[in-house]
Design an enzyme around this catalytic site. Structure first.
Site, mmCIF file in Angstrom:
data_model
loop_
_atom_site.group_PDB
_atom_site.id
_atom_site.type_symbol
_atom_site.label_atom_id
_atom_site.label_comp_id
_atom_site.label_asym_id
_atom_site.label_seq_id
_atom_site.Cartn_x
_atom_site.Cartn_y
_atom_site.Cartn_z
ATOM 1 N N LYS A 1 0.813 -1.224 0.000
ATOM 2 C CA LYS A 1 0.000 0.000 0.000
ATOM 3 C C LYS A 1 0.849 1.278 0.000
ATOM 4 O O LYS A 1 0.438 2.302 -0.528
ATOM 5 C CB LYS A 1 -0.949 0.005 1.196
ATOM 6 N N GLU B 1 -9.793 7.291 3.741
ATOM 7 C CA GLU B 1 -10.731 6.393 4.415
ATOM 8 C C GLU B 1 -9.992 5.105 4.690
ATOM 9 O O GLU B 1 -9.063 4.755 3.972
ATOM 10 C CB GLU B 1 -11.958 6.130 3.535
ATOM 11 N N SER C 1 1.619 -9.817 -1.128
ATOM 12 C CA SER C 1 1.276 -8.397 -0.962
ATOM 13 C C SER C 1 1.606 -7.831 0.414
ATOM 14 O O SER C 1 1.837 -6.634 0.553
ATOM 15 C CB SER C 1 -0.210 -8.182 -1.274
HETATM 16 C C1 LIG Z 1 -5.132 -3.897 1.563
HETATM 17 C C2 LIG Z 1 -4.451 -5.163 1.228
HETATM 18 C C3 LIG Z 1 -4.848 -5.960 0.140
HETATM 19 C C4 LIG Z 1 -6.058 -5.663 -0.697
HETATM 20 O O1 LIG Z 1 -6.037 -4.452 -1.384
HETATM 21 P P1 LIG Z 1 -5.799 -4.347 -2.938
HETATM 22 O O2 LIG Z 1 -6.058 -2.935 -3.269
HETATM 23 O O3 LIG Z 1 -6.751 -5.283 -3.612
HETATM 24 O O4 LIG Z 1 -4.399 -4.752 -3.207
HETATM 25 C C5 LIG Z 1 -4.104 -7.099 -0.161
HETATM 26 N N1 LIG Z 1 -3.043 -7.458 0.595
HETATM 27 C C6 LIG Z 1 -2.636 -6.722 1.644
HETATM 28 C C7 LIG Z 1 -1.451 -7.181 2.428
HETATM 29 C C8 LIG Z 1 -3.322 -5.556 2.004
HETATM 30 O O5 LIG Z 1 -2.914 -4.839 3.069
#
Ligand SMILES: *Cc1c(COP(=O)(O)O)cnc(C)c1O
Length: 393
Positions: free
Chosen positions: A89, A111, A377
């Protein structure tokens, strides 16, 4: 076929900017400026340097040997979990805070649902010395105490959304209301590849550093830039958009998007938007959206707070509709098992969002020579409580 946004802000039939009249000047100003700003060499230099020295990029592309042996295919992990703040993020919030500065803004609003985007925003506001207000549903504030504390430590003000279901969509409404009331000095940092045009495209471009790096890293390791598959989980769709971006028009690369099926697609407790969603408008864009017969947004459910969103970004709606991406829905149980397995086999505890992407290894058969890149992610520290409860650790 074009999978990028067109001049009118659409991906095929999805996208656009469905906003209250009073937000038009803000969104229009951003639309006119964002590509110019992002092409400016001083902007690029500052963005690149912060990604390197502050976020810690490039994030490694790691060959997961034991996981590959288990599934008899070649699996690489893109390590977004190693970024400062623990997820992808921050790529977006760094980009947007620099954008806000270039547009002459001094105050940031955001938000947040689970608090991850709120923390990433509060982080870059501290970095830049900007005022930061994060709207968060009252229920979420109670559920996500550690992230609320983080935001406060970082100097942000967390304002509770007291209306409706007191969760993410109500926080979003409050943020939009704030932006209408403070059009001149305030920039609204949206946290995923959603919202009115140009947000989905801007966020995608900031996150596209993920696939840009995968290309040269894979060239170093495999002698070619393109894998056979790229895999990412989808909440709103920002980590997936960044992972897919530079492969969208490479026909030989298979794209796999993983949604949260929750307790099961047919249980009424799910967030699998591609299966359950129909065309609708959410957060200022036309996209696939979980809704009732008469168009009321349905409450989504997933064990993973970051995937608990009733829509997907318009780029992904288009990838689904055109068949360019394969969408797979993974249950809570499948994701939790995949997260435990990655911990045991590779010594990496993933965020539960990311665990969904790994569950695909159980449902899809890859060939021994396939090169599969899975976007990791985020890291699992924030999810320890959920892992503890689930596995009775
Ligand atoms: C917020 C988050 C997501 C989901 O958000 P996307 O905008 O779909 O990427 C996925 N993985 C992690 C670790 C997150 O913090």
């Amino acid at each position: 076929m074009n999978y990028n946004v067109d001049e009118k802000g659409y991906y095929g039939e999805f996208g656009g900017a469905f906003i209250p009249e009073m937000l038009y000047p803000n969104v229009e100003n951003l639309r006119q400026q964002y590509l110019k700003v992002m092409a400016d060499p001083t902007f690029i230099a500052e963005f690149d340097q912060l990604l390197k020295d502050y976020v810690g990029r490039p994030s490694p592309l790691y060959f997961a040997k034991r996981l590959s042996e288990k599934y008899n295919t070649k699996i690489y992990l893109k390590r977004e979990d190693l970024n400062h703040t623990g997820a992808h993020k921050v790529n977006n919030t760094i980009g947007q805070i620099l954008m806000a500065k270039r547009l002459g803004k001094t105050r940031i609003i955001a938000e947040t649902g689970a608090g991850q985007h709120g923390v990433a925003t509060a982080t870059v506001c501290a970095l830049m010395g900007m005022a930061c207000i994060v709207y968060m549903g009252e229920i979420d504030i109670a559920r996500q105490a550690p992230n609320v504390a983080r935001m406060k430590m970082l100097g942000a003000e967390v304002r509770p959304a007291l209306s409706g279901s007191r969760t993410l969509k109500d926080a979003t409404n409050e943020a939009i209301r704030d932006w209408i009331n403070n059009p001149v000095d305030t920039h609204y940092i949206i946290g995923s590849a959603i919202g009115p045009h140009p947000y989905p495209d801007m966020v995608t471009r900031f996150q596209s550093i993920i696939s840009e790096e995968i290309k040269w890293q894979l060239k170093e390791k495999e002698g070619k830039e393109n894998p056979h598959y790229v895999v990412a989980c989808i909440g709103g769709g920002s980590n997936a958009a960044g992972t897919f971006y530079h492969f969208l028009h490479e026909k030989e690369v298979g794209i796999i998007a993983v949604e949260a099926a929750g307790k099961g697609v047919d249980t009424g407790e799910s967030a699998a938007t591609s299966v359950l969603g129909k065309e609708g408008i959410i957060h200022g864009c036309k996209t696939l959206l979980m809704q009732t017969q008469d168009g009321q947004i349905t409450e989504p459910y997933s064990i993973s707070a970051g995937l608990d969103y009733p829509g997907v970004g318009p780029m992904h709606a288009h990838l689904y509709k055109t068949g360019r991406a394969e969408f797979i829905a993974v249950t809570d149980d499948q994701a939790m098992q995949a997260g435990m397995q990655l911990s045991k086999l590779e010594g990496i505890i993933p965020a539960i969002e990311s665990s969904h992407a790994f569950a695909v290894l159980e449902t899809k058969n890859f060939k021994p020579d396939d090169v599969v890149v899975i976007n990791l992610s985020g890291r699992g520290d924030k999810d320890l409580g959920t892992y503890i409860d689930y596995f009775k650790l």
